[in-house]
Scaffold this motif. Structure first.
Motif, PDB file in Angstrom:
ATOM      1  N   LEU A  33       2.153 -10.465   4.383  1.00 47.90           N
ATOM      2  CA  LEU A  33       1.134  -9.334   4.150  1.00 47.90           C
ATOM      3  C   LEU A  33       1.641  -8.085   4.429  1.00 47.90           C
ATOM      4  CD1 LEU A  33      -1.560 -11.532   5.609  1.00 47.90           C
ATOM      5  CD2 LEU A  33      -1.604 -10.479   3.016  1.00 47.90           C
ATOM      6  N   HIS A  34       2.378  -7.890   5.491  1.00 44.22           N
ATOM      7  CA  HIS A  34       3.075  -6.495   6.042  1.00 44.22           C
ATOM      8  C   HIS A  34       3.821  -6.000   4.991  1.00 44.22           C
ATOM      9  CE1 HIS A  34       4.418  -3.779   9.145  1.00 44.22           C
ATOM     10  NE2 HIS A  34       5.580  -3.836   8.218  1.00 44.22           N
ATOM     11  N   GLY A  37       2.175  -4.926   1.706  1.00 41.86           N
ATOM     12  CA  GLY A  37       1.231  -3.861   1.970  1.00 41.86           C
ATOM     13  C   GLY A  37       2.233  -2.570   1.671  1.00 41.86           C
ATOM     14  N   HIS A  38       3.348  -2.578   2.235  1.00 44.96           N
ATOM     15  CA  HIS A  38       4.204  -1.383   1.606  1.00 44.96           C
ATOM     16  C   HIS A  38       4.313  -1.253   0.163  1.00 44.96           C
ATOM     17  CE1 HIS A  38       5.364  -0.611   5.856  1.00 44.96           C
ATOM     18  NE2 HIS A  38       5.959  -1.817   6.146  1.00 44.96           N
ATOM     19  N   ALA A  39       4.773  -2.462  -0.396  1.00 41.17           N
ATOM     20  CA  ALA A  39       5.112  -2.481  -1.754  1.00 41.17           C
ATOM     21  C   ALA A  39       3.884  -2.146  -2.718  1.00 41.17           C
ATOM     22  CB  ALA A  39       5.554  -3.997  -2.305  1.00 41.17           C
ATOM     23  N   VAL A  40       2.726  -2.653  -2.309  1.00 36.85           N
ATOM     24  CA  VAL A  40       1.514  -2.358  -3.104  1.00 36.85           C
ATOM     25  C   VAL A  40       0.941  -0.955  -2.819  1.00 36.85           C
ATOM     26  CG1 VAL A  40      -0.942  -2.945  -3.480  1.00 36.85           C
ATOM     27  CG2 VAL A  40       0.826  -4.838  -3.331  1.00 36.85           C
ATOM     28  N   ALA A  90      -1.338  -1.265   8.655  1.00 40.74           N
ATOM     29  CA  ALA A  90      -2.735  -1.421   8.366  1.00 40.74           C
ATOM     30  C   ALA A  90      -3.225  -2.606   7.737  1.00 40.74           C
ATOM     31  CB  ALA A  90      -3.075   0.010   7.479  1.00 40.74           C
ATOM     32  N   VAL A  91      -2.326  -3.095   6.820  1.00 36.56           N
ATOM     33  CA  VAL A  91      -2.711  -4.549   6.027  1.00 36.56           C
ATOM     34  C   VAL A  91      -2.992  -5.621   7.170  1.00 36.56           C
ATOM     35  CG1 VAL A  91      -1.797  -6.130   4.816  1.00 36.56           C
ATOM     36  CG2 VAL A  91      -1.430  -4.184   4.004  1.00 36.56           C
ATOM     37  N   ASN A 146      -8.442  -1.006   0.154  1.00 41.55           N
ATOM     38  CA  ASN A 146      -8.740  -0.801  -1.311  1.00 41.55           C
ATOM     39  C   ASN A 146      -7.924  -1.883  -2.162  1.00 41.55           C
ATOM     40  OD1 ASN A 146     -11.129   0.779  -0.659  1.00 41.55           O
ATOM     41  ND2 ASN A 146      -9.783   2.652  -0.962  1.00 41.55           N
ATOM     42  N   ASN A 147      -6.721  -2.089  -1.520  1.00 36.85           N
ATOM     43  CA  ASN A 147      -6.113  -2.894  -2.256  1.00 36.85           C
ATOM     44  C   ASN A 147      -5.728  -4.431  -1.791  1.00 36.85           C
ATOM     45  OD1 ASN A 147      -4.613  -1.212  -4.565  1.00 36.85           O
ATOM     46  ND2 ASN A 147      -4.798   0.071  -2.665  1.00 36.85           N
ATOM     47  N   LYS A 148      -6.844  -4.818  -0.828  1.00 36.00           N
ATOM     48  CA  LYS A 148      -6.505  -5.942  -0.166  1.00 36.00           C
ATOM     49  C   LYS A 148      -6.314  -7.193  -1.276  1.00 36.00           C
ATOM     50  CE  LYS A 148      -8.982  -8.563   3.475  1.00 36.00           C
ATOM     51  NZ  LYS A 148      -9.966  -8.730   4.303  1.00 36.00           N
ATOM     52  N   ALA A 149      -6.928  -7.189  -2.129  1.00 34.80           N
ATOM     53  CA  ALA A 149      -6.887  -8.464  -3.375  1.00 34.80           C
ATOM     54  C   ALA A 149      -5.300  -8.408  -3.584  1.00 34.80           C
ATOM     55  CB  ALA A 149      -7.917  -8.623  -4.300  1.00 34.80           C
ATOM     56  N   LEU A 150      -5.096  -7.235  -3.925  1.00 37.67           N
ATOM     57  CA  LEU A 150      -3.596  -7.173  -4.955  1.00 37.67           C
ATOM     58  C   LEU A 150      -2.607  -7.489  -3.669  1.00 37.67           C
ATOM     59  CD1 LEU A 150      -1.856  -6.714  -7.178  1.00 37.67           C
ATOM     60  CD2 LEU A 150      -2.104  -4.211  -6.576  1.00 37.67           C
ATOM     61  N   ILE A 151      -2.814  -7.099  -2.592  1.00 33.13           N
ATOM     62  CA  ILE A 151      -1.582  -7.179  -1.540  1.00 33.13           C
ATOM     63  C   ILE A 151      -1.577  -8.708  -1.008  1.00 33.13           C
ATOM     64  CG2 ILE A 151      -1.401  -6.990   1.036  1.00 33.13           C
ATOM     65  CD1 ILE A 151      -2.621  -3.974   0.476  1.00 33.13           C
TER      66      ILE A 151
END
Length: 182
Positions: A33-34, A37-40, A90-91, A146-151
């Protein structure tokens, strides 16, 4: 006889150590996830993906490049870079079950203090170094939320230790975006 007992004891100890130190077949979700998060968040800001490394010591690294031009505002570029950098931690706050301790995120934050000081020197109206860090942290948290699903979709696909090339990460991002209809 005593040597046979000692040999059996040594074998059992070695076996217990091997079990205790063996790695799971895939990286822990916290790490996945971490780095996702950076990538997304980088992807959302237009960064080019260069790769993700998931190490067996449960640390990782995401490499991205921001496309810059001659007229780019250095302050804005630094701010975006800081948001992307802080997005990994943050993720993990979005997923309490995968929360990490502050010591594990040192690489994501230590350079950000220096960048905040540079931003302050470039544009004092942005506020103090602390105020800049605070405002960009809020933006990193919003980007993660705001990008939780994509992450999560990207993290689910980071299912092995080792290096993922920029092309692999971009393919994972594209497939995940398409799958989510975003």
């Amino acid at each position: 006889m005593m040597e046979l007992i000692r040999s059996a004891y040594d074998w059992r100890i070695a076996k217990l150590r091997a079990i205790r130190h063996s790695k799971p077949p895939e990286p822990p979700m916290r790490l996945r996830l971490h780095e996702a998060g950076h990538a997304v968040v980088g992807h959302r800001f237009g960064y080019t993906q260069q790769g993700i490394m998931l190490r067996e010591d449960d640390t990782g690294e995401t490499s991205q490049q921001y496309a810059t031009g001659m007229d780019d505002d250095m302050s804005v570029r630094l701010q975006v870079g800081m948001i992307v950098s802080m997005a990994g931690f943050a993720v993990t706050l979005e997923y309490p079950e995968y929360r990490t301790d502050a010591l594990r995120i040192g690489g994501d934050v230590q350079m950000e203090l220096a960048n905040a000081a540079i931003i302050h020197r470039i544009d004092p109206a942005m506020g103090s170094t602390g105020e800049i860090m605070d405002s960009l942290w809020v933006r990193a948290r919003l980007a993660a939320r705001n990008n939780k699903a994509l992450i999560r979709a990207v993290a689910d696909r980071l299912d092995r230790y080792g290096f993922y090339t920029g092309e692999e990460i971009q393919r994972i991002l594209d497939e995940s975006v398409k799958e989510l209809g975003r």
